[in-house]
Motif scaffolding. Structure first.
Motif, PDB file in Angstrom:
ATOM      1  N   LEU A 126       0.867  -1.173   0.000  1.00 39.89           N
ATOM      2  CA  LEU A 126       0.000   0.000   0.000  1.00 39.89           C
ATOM      3  C   LEU A 126       0.905   1.224   0.000  1.00 39.89           C
ATOM      4  CD1 LEU A 126      -2.577  -1.124   2.751  1.00 39.89           C
ATOM      5  CD2 LEU A 126      -2.713  -1.465   0.257  1.00 39.89           C
ATOM      6  N   GLY A 127       1.091   1.796  -1.171  1.00 42.87           N
ATOM      7  CA  GLY A 127       2.043   2.896  -1.299  1.00 42.87           C
ATOM      8  C   GLY A 127       1.487   4.051  -2.089  1.00 42.87           C
ATOM      9  N   GLY A 128       2.406   4.876  -2.604  1.00 44.50           N
ATOM     10  CA  GLY A 128       2.026   6.067  -3.350  1.00 44.50           C
ATOM     11  C   GLY A 128       3.083   6.424  -4.369  1.00 44.50           C
ATOM     12  N   ASP A 129       3.554   7.665  -4.319  1.00 47.90           N
ATOM     13  CA  ASP A 129       4.528   8.155  -5.294  1.00 47.90           C
ATOM     14  C   ASP A 129       5.952   7.922  -4.801  1.00 47.90           C
ATOM     15  OD1 ASP A 129       2.620   9.149  -7.073  1.00 47.90           O
ATOM     16  OD2 ASP A 129       2.505  11.076  -6.029  1.00 47.90           O
ATOM     17  N   ASN A 130       6.819   7.545  -5.721  1.00 49.54           N
ATOM     18  CA  ASN A 130       8.245   7.420  -5.430  1.00 49.54           C
ATOM     19  C   ASN A 130       8.912   8.781  -5.608  1.00 49.54           C
ATOM     20  OD1 ASN A 130       8.398   4.513  -4.963  1.00 49.54           O
ATOM     21  ND2 ASN A 130       7.888   4.315  -7.132  1.00 49.54           N
ATOM     22  N   MET A 131       9.630   9.233  -4.565  1.00 51.36           N
ATOM     23  CA  MET A 131      10.262  10.549  -4.595  1.00 51.36           C
ATOM     24  C   MET A 131      11.655  10.464  -3.991  1.00 51.36           C
ATOM     25  SD  MET A 131       7.128  12.896  -3.100  1.00 51.36           S
ATOM     26  CE  MET A 131       7.889  14.454  -3.592  1.00 51.36           C
ATOM     27  N   THR A 132      12.586  11.216  -4.557  1.00 49.45           N
ATOM     28  CA  THR A 132      13.887  11.333  -3.907  1.00 49.45           C
ATOM     29  C   THR A 132      13.726  12.197  -2.661  1.00 49.45           C
ATOM     30  OG1 THR A 132      14.546  13.332  -5.097  1.00 49.45           O
ATOM     31  CG2 THR A 132      15.047  11.200  -6.147  1.00 49.45           C
ATOM     32  N   LEU A 133      14.672  12.085  -1.746  1.00 51.16           N
ATOM     33  CA  LEU A 133      14.605  12.913  -0.541  1.00 51.16           C
ATOM     34  C   LEU A 133      14.650  14.390  -0.897  1.00 51.16           C
ATOM     35  CD1 LEU A 133      14.580  13.277   2.506  1.00 51.16           C
ATOM     36  CD2 LEU A 133      17.068  12.928   2.515  1.00 51.16           C
ATOM     37  N   LEU A 134      15.468  14.750  -1.872  1.00 52.18           N
ATOM     38  CA  LEU A 134      15.529  16.154  -2.274  1.00 52.18           C
ATOM     39  C   LEU A 134      14.173  16.631  -2.796  1.00 52.18           C
ATOM     40  CD1 LEU A 134      17.117  18.743  -2.686  1.00 52.18           C
ATOM     41  CD2 LEU A 134      17.844  17.879  -4.929  1.00 52.18           C
ATOM     42  N   GLN A 135      13.489  15.817  -3.579  1.00 52.40           N
ATOM     43  CA  GLN A 135      12.157  16.188  -4.076  1.00 52.40           C
ATOM     44  C   GLN A 135      11.175  16.385  -2.925  1.00 52.40           C
ATOM     45  OE1 GLN A 135      11.534  12.833  -6.717  1.00 52.40           O
ATOM     46  NE2 GLN A 135      11.862  14.091  -8.538  1.00 52.40           N
ATOM     47  N   ILE A 136      11.272  15.530  -1.912  1.00 49.22           N
ATOM     48  CA  ILE A 136      10.393  15.655  -0.750  1.00 49.22           C
ATOM     49  C   ILE A 136      10.640  16.987  -0.040  1.00 49.22           C
ATOM     50  CG2 ILE A 136       9.842  14.701   1.527  1.00 49.22           C
ATOM     51  CD1 ILE A 136      10.590  11.922   0.334  1.00 49.22           C
ATOM     52  N   LEU A 137      11.906  17.291   0.200  1.00 48.75           N
ATOM     53  CA  LEU A 137      12.250  18.528   0.904  1.00 48.75           C
ATOM     54  C   LEU A 137      11.831  19.755   0.091  1.00 48.75           C
ATOM     55  CD1 LEU A 137      15.835  17.619   2.191  1.00 48.75           C
ATOM     56  CD2 LEU A 137      13.643  17.295   3.347  1.00 48.75           C
ATOM     57  N   GLN A 138      12.043  19.724  -1.206  1.00 46.66           N
ATOM     58  CA  GLN A 138      11.683  20.862  -2.058  1.00 46.66           C
ATOM     59  C   GLN A 138      10.164  21.034  -2.130  1.00 46.66           C
ATOM     60  OE1 GLN A 138      13.789  19.753  -5.662  1.00 46.66           O
ATOM     61  NE2 GLN A 138      15.529  21.091  -5.166  1.00 46.66           N
ATOM     62  N   THR A 139       9.432  19.933  -2.108  1.00 48.15           N
ATOM     63  CA  THR A 139       7.966  20.011  -2.125  1.00 48.15           C
ATOM     64  C   THR A 139       7.448  20.628  -0.834  1.00 48.15           C
ATOM     65  OG1 THR A 139       7.818  18.057  -3.554  1.00 48.15           O
ATOM     66  CG2 THR A 139       5.824  18.702  -2.376  1.00 48.15           C
ATOM     67  N   ILE A 140       8.042  20.256   0.291  1.00 49.23           N
ATOM     68  CA  ILE A 140       7.648  20.845   1.576  1.00 49.23           C
ATOM     69  C   ILE A 140       7.967  22.341   1.577  1.00 49.23           C
ATOM     70  CG2 ILE A 140       8.041  20.835   4.071  1.00 49.23           C
ATOM     71  CD1 ILE A 140       8.756  17.815   3.747  1.00 49.23           C
ATOM     72  N   ASP A 141       9.123  22.712   1.032  1.00 48.37           N
ATOM     73  CA  ASP A 141       9.467  24.133   0.909  1.00 48.37           C
ATOM     74  C   ASP A 141       8.408  24.876   0.101  1.00 48.37           C
ATOM     75  OD1 ASP A 141      11.818  23.818   2.332  1.00 48.37           O
ATOM     76  OD2 ASP A 141      13.083  23.623   0.548  1.00 48.37           O
ATOM     77  N   GLU A 142       8.011  24.288  -1.013  1.00 50.78           N
ATOM     78  CA  GLU A 142       7.007  24.911  -1.893  1.00 50.78           C
ATOM     79  C   GLU A 142       5.695  25.105  -1.142  1.00 50.78           C
ATOM     80  OE1 GLU A 142       4.384  23.622  -5.802  1.00 50.78           O
ATOM     81  OE2 GLU A 142       6.362  22.717  -5.513  1.00 50.78           O
ATOM     82  N   ILE A 143       5.265  24.092  -0.415  1.00 46.03           N
ATOM     83  CA  ILE A 143       4.021  24.175   0.352  1.00 46.03           C
ATOM     84  C   ILE A 143       4.130  25.262   1.419  1.00 46.03           C
ATOM     85  CG2 ILE A 143       2.539  22.921   1.985  1.00 46.03           C
ATOM     86  CD1 ILE A 143       3.405  20.336   0.447  1.00 46.03           C
ATOM     87  N   ASN A 144       5.307  25.364   2.015  1.00 49.76           N
ATOM     88  CA  ASN A 144       5.533  26.309   3.109  1.00 49.76           C
ATOM     89  C   ASN A 144       5.817  27.725   2.623  1.00 49.76           C
ATOM     90  OD1 ASN A 144       5.752  26.755   5.933  1.00 49.76           O
ATOM     91  ND2 ASN A 144       7.993  26.757   5.780  1.00 49.76           N
ATOM     92  N   GLY A 145       5.977  27.866   1.310  1.00 52.35           N
ATOM     93  CA  GLY A 145       6.259  29.184   0.760  1.00 52.35           C
ATOM     94  C   GLY A 145       7.673  29.656   1.016  1.00 52.35           C
ATOM     95  N   THR A 146       8.593  28.704   1.149  1.00 48.64           N
ATOM     96  CA  THR A 146       9.995  29.038   1.372  1.00 48.64           C
ATOM     97  C   THR A 146      10.845  28.399   0.286  1.00 48.64           C
ATOM     98  OG1 THR A 146      10.246  27.121   2.835  1.00 48.64           O
ATOM     99  CG2 THR A 146       9.722  29.232   3.860  1.00 48.64           C
ATOM    100  N   GLN A 147      12.090  28.842   0.219  1.00 45.29           N
ATOM    101  CA  GLN A 147      13.023  28.264  -0.751  1.00 45.29           C
ATOM    102  C   GLN A 147      14.388  28.140  -0.094  1.00 45.29           C
ATOM    103  OE1 GLN A 147      13.321  30.417  -4.433  1.00 45.29           O
ATOM    104  NE2 GLN A 147      14.206  28.696  -5.522  1.00 45.29           N
TER     105      GLN A 147
END
Length: 329
Positions: free
Chosen positions: A229-250
């Protein structure tokens, strides 16, 4: 229709509990006397106190139930005493399933982990048939889940149990009160505590999708089979960058070779042995990071009807929940 849920005070277990209530199951939850019960508040569930290490309490908990959803596990990447984890994840699971067998339970869904599965050397997604072996598994948690799953399979075969195994990947979303090791990645990123990354990858899924997958396994799963039972495969960098995007930071982050992380993790473990607090990085977690932990849920999609939402939605819900519950202060 009454179902016993273990681990309902925790992250994934509480999501399974909510899913079953929505599906009109009567739900009884097994709760340790000292557990934080925040995830149970305002839900119409029957609470019975017990512990996976107290085998008599398991017989009392299962009595009168039709189904068992065994979600509970000691999920930590570092423990001062590995034997405690073994007693919970392996011995406790065995005792609970035997108690359910004696009660004549109609259906059992056992929550294993993708940690029990093998990984592909080329980084392509692994599936339920990807071979694994105990000697290649890093970390006490993963080893305990591997041993538990092997034991569960043996019991299922010996007793012809109506038992289905599900292998969740990396759940993300609301209700991660502890938080889990993966939830800490989200929280640390929000708090600006992730200035660097290693080249690894995870399979990210919304906790509510994984919980619904448990219900689908109960409804459509074949006894003796296991389902990722899974979802999308993401690199750790992609995960961190996505959280940044959601948080409005870079943020600009440094890529640290895994070899350089090992002495840092060793030092953190040494400090943890004195402070008795879980280190932010462990030798086992660094060894795990040497491979891309990518998985495919095709079998669950094909046989159970399992589906998952985009990983960004899981991360958005996790960020929102941590902020609304004052974890970022």
């Amino acid at each position: 229709m009454k179902s016993l849920v273990t681990g309902a005070t925790g992250f994934l277990g509480s999501a399974v509990m909510r899913c079953l209530l929505t599906a009109n199951h009567q739900v009884r939850v097994l709760v340790r006397p000292d557990s934080d019960r925040k995830n149970l508040e305002n839900f119409p569930v029957e609470i019975t106190e017990g512990d996976l290490r107290d085998h008599q309490s398991l017989s009392r908990a299962i009595k009168g139930c039709d189904n068992l959803f065994h979600v509970a596990a000691d999920y930590r990447l570092w423990v001062p005493d590995p034997e405690t984890m073994h007693k919970i994840n392996v011995d406790g699971t065995r005792a609970l399933i035997l108690a359910a067998t004696e009660e004549g339970i109609k259906r059992i869904v056992y929550t294993s982990s993708v940690a029990t599965l093998g990984l592909k050397q080329d980084g392509t997604p692994a599936n339920e048939e990807t071979p694994s072996n105990f000697s290649a598994i890093a970390g006490y948690y993963k080893r305990s889940k591997y041993l538990a799953e092997q034991m569960v399979k043996q019991l299922t075969d010996e007793h012809q149990l109506p038992l289905i195994i599900v292998n969740p990947s990396t759940p993300i979303g609301p209700g991660d009160i502890r938080p889990t090791p993966t939830g800490r990645i989200v929280l640390d990123t929000l708090m600006g505590r992730m200035p660097a990354y290693v080249n690894t990858g995870l399979n990210i899924a919304h906790v509510d999708d994984i919980a619904y997958g448990h219900l689908l396994a109960y409804q459509h799963g074949k006894p003796g089979e296991r389902y990722i039972l899974g979802g999308d495969n993401m690199t750790l960098l992609q995960i961190l960058q996505t959280i940044d995007e959601i948080n409005g930071t870079q943020k600009n982050r440094i890529n640290i070779p895994i070899g350089l992380m090992l002495p840092m993790a060793w030092l953190m473990e040494k400090i943890a042995s004195f402070t008795h607090t879980e280190p932010r990085a462990t030798l086992d977690s660094i060894h795990m990071a040497k491979k891309l932990m990518f998985f495919s849920s095709d079998k669950a999609h094909r046989e159970l009807g399992y589906q998952y939402r985009p990983s960004i939605e899981a991360l958005k819900d996790a960020v929102k929940w941590f902020k609304e519950n004052d974890y970022c202060n």
